[in-house]
Design an enzyme around this catalytic site. Structure first.
Site, PDB file in Angstrom:
ATOM      1  N   ASN A   1      -4.925   8.641   1.966  1.00 54.08           N
ATOM      2  CA  ASN A   1      -5.304   7.977   3.224  1.00 54.08           C
ATOM      3  C   ASN A   1      -5.780   8.974   4.276  1.00 54.08           C
ATOM      4  O   ASN A   1      -6.899   8.920   4.717  1.00 54.08           O
ATOM      5  CB  ASN A   1      -4.118   7.211   3.820  1.00 54.08           C
TER       6      ASN A   1
ATOM      7  N   ARG B   1      -7.888  18.830  23.155  1.00 49.66           N
ATOM      8  CA  ARG B   1      -6.581  18.653  23.806  1.00 49.66           C
ATOM      9  C   ARG B   1      -6.260  17.168  23.786  1.00 49.66           C
ATOM     10  O   ARG B   1      -7.077  16.349  24.211  1.00 49.66           O
ATOM     11  CB  ARG B   1      -6.613  19.126  25.264  1.00 49.66           C
TER      12      ARG B   1
ATOM     13  N   HIS C   1       3.062   6.262  -2.702  1.00 50.14           N
ATOM     14  CA  HIS C   1       4.126   6.981  -3.417  1.00 50.14           C
ATOM     15  C   HIS C   1       3.702   7.269  -4.860  1.00 50.14           C
ATOM     16  O   HIS C   1       3.899   8.377  -5.364  1.00 50.14           O
ATOM     17  CB  HIS C   1       5.428   6.171  -3.419  1.00 50.14           C
TER      18      HIS C   1
ATOM     19  N   ALA D   1      -6.011  10.001  21.523  1.00 51.65           N
ATOM     20  CA  ALA D   1      -5.883  10.145  22.973  1.00 51.65           C
ATOM     21  C   ALA D   1      -6.251  11.546  23.473  1.00 51.65           C
ATOM     22  O   ALA D   1      -5.397  12.303  23.939  1.00 51.65           O
ATOM     23  CB  ALA D   1      -4.454   9.792  23.401  1.00 51.65           C
TER      24      ALA D   1
ATOM     25  N   ASP E   1      -3.258  13.972  22.007  1.00 56.85           N
ATOM     26  CA  ASP E   1      -2.050  13.667  21.231  1.00 56.85           C
ATOM     27  C   ASP E   1      -2.115  14.246  19.821  1.00 56.85           C
ATOM     28  O   ASP E   1      -1.109  14.646  19.256  1.00 56.85           O
ATOM     29  CB  ASP E   1      -1.860  12.142  21.120  1.00 56.85           C
TER      30      ASP E   1
ATOM     31  N   ASP F   1       0.841  -1.205   0.000  1.00 59.11           N
ATOM     32  CA  ASP F   1       0.000   0.000   0.000  1.00 59.11           C
ATOM     33  C   ASP F   1       0.877   1.257   0.000  1.00 59.11           C
ATOM     34  O   ASP F   1       0.534   2.268  -0.622  1.00 59.11           O
ATOM     35  CB  ASP F   1      -0.909   0.001   1.236  1.00 59.11           C
ATOM     36  N   GLY F   2       1.989   1.176   0.733  1.00 60.01           N
ATOM     37  CA  GLY F   2       2.915   2.318   0.806  1.00 60.01           C
ATOM     38  C   GLY F   2       3.447   2.691  -0.570  1.00 60.01           C
ATOM     39  O   GLY F   2       3.619   3.875  -0.882  1.00 60.01           O
TER      40      GLY F   2
END
Ligand code: NAD
Length: 264
Positions: free
Chosen positions: A121, A147, A50, A184, A149, A45-46
């Site tokens: 993605n 607030r 690209h 998070a 991550d 997939d990467g």
């Protein structure tokens, strides 16, 4: 027909690339890296991410197809052993295309400059400090002060990637939408966020406005960058769409099942 090939550059992918190139040229197709009509991505997939970014300026002319030399991918769904079948179908033009929605990200800076990015993605925003603090506006109205991550804003076809790992929903890629998923979030007696992923339709937008910091770590798919002097970041469904060549039916839910449920 003109074609190009993007390889992951490992030995197996490169061997397959050479084979595919020879076969397709034998059938009279022309190798053209500048203006291909079909792009074969060989790797995972990467690799397709690209290839997508390489041809993001000519999406209306290009159709992508992915061969996986590792595990089954969401975009890379052909096996290396199926190469000959694939080449024959391309040569005979026996394929349809499906178009999936993309995410448009506009970063507005205090100096009035702005930059626009397309994601296949997702885009993620994190702070170089421990906690990201952002005001979230939906369609021009204040929604919450986030607030935590970070935030992940994904396309339907990207919903099975990072978004899924964050607990976001899987969205069928025929739905013209984008999804905002928390990383998070801090939720206690003082700070509140909605806590659920939000799925927005194509005519809606989301704007993030920094509360104090103006520098952020941003990713667009596999691409990492630092954004400085940020005034706001706008997300919406892009006008552009990505097209995939489809040679056989492989329903999305079957792909989800085979990738996440089935034991091979
Ligand atoms: P990579 O190619 O190693 O990809 C990471 C994994 O994500 C691979 O297993 C790949 O098959 C899978 N993947 C990519 N797109 C997918 C999709 N649409 N649906 C299901 N699985 C998908 O690494 P990379 O080249 O850096 O790829 C960047 C992508 O990695 C990002 O777009 C992001 O979605 C993903 N990612 C995932 C996590 C996570 O799951 N915790 C964290 C960071 C990045």
């Amino acid at each position: 027909m003109k074609f190009s090939i993007q390889s992951r550059q490992d030995v197996q992918s490169n061997e397959l690339m050479d084979l595919a190139k020879t076969y397709l040229q034998d059938f009279g197709l022309v190798y053209d890296e500048e203006e291909p009509e079909i792009v074969l991505s060989i790797g995972g997939d990467g690799t397709l991410l690209h290839a997508f970014h390489r041809y993001a300026k000519s999406l209306d002319k290009v159709a992508f197809v992915g061969i996986h030399t590792g595990h089954l991918g969401f975009y890379a769904d052909w096996k290396p052993s199926e190469l000959e079948k694939l080449v024959l179908s391309i040569a005979k033009k026996e394929f349809n295309t499906v178009a999936y929605p993309l995410l448009e990200v506009q970063v507005h800076h205090h100096n009035s400059e702005s930059n626009t990015y397309l994601a296949l993605n997702e885009a993620t925003i994190k702070s170089p400090d421990v906690t990201l603090v952002m005001d979230v506006e939906l369609n021009g109205e204040h929604f919450e002060r986030f607030r935590g991550d970070g935030l992940c804003v994904s396309t339907p076809s990207g919903s099975t990637a990072y978004n899924k790992a964050l607990g976001g929903a899987i969205i069928h890629p025929t739905l013209n939408a984008f999804q905002i998923t928390e990383m998070a979030s801090i939720n206690n007696r003082v700070f509140r966020t909605v806590g659920s992923s939000l799925v927005l339709p194509a005519h809606h937008n989301c704007v993030l406005k920094p509360v104090k910091d103006q520098q952020f770590n941003m990713t667009i798919d596999h691409i990492q960058m630092i954004q400085t002097d940020v005034k706001s970041i706008t997300f919406n469904v892009a006008n552009e769409r990505v097209r995939f060549a489809r040679f056989r039916p492989f329903p999305f839910w079957e792909r989800v099942h085979d990738s996440f449920i089935a034991n091979e």
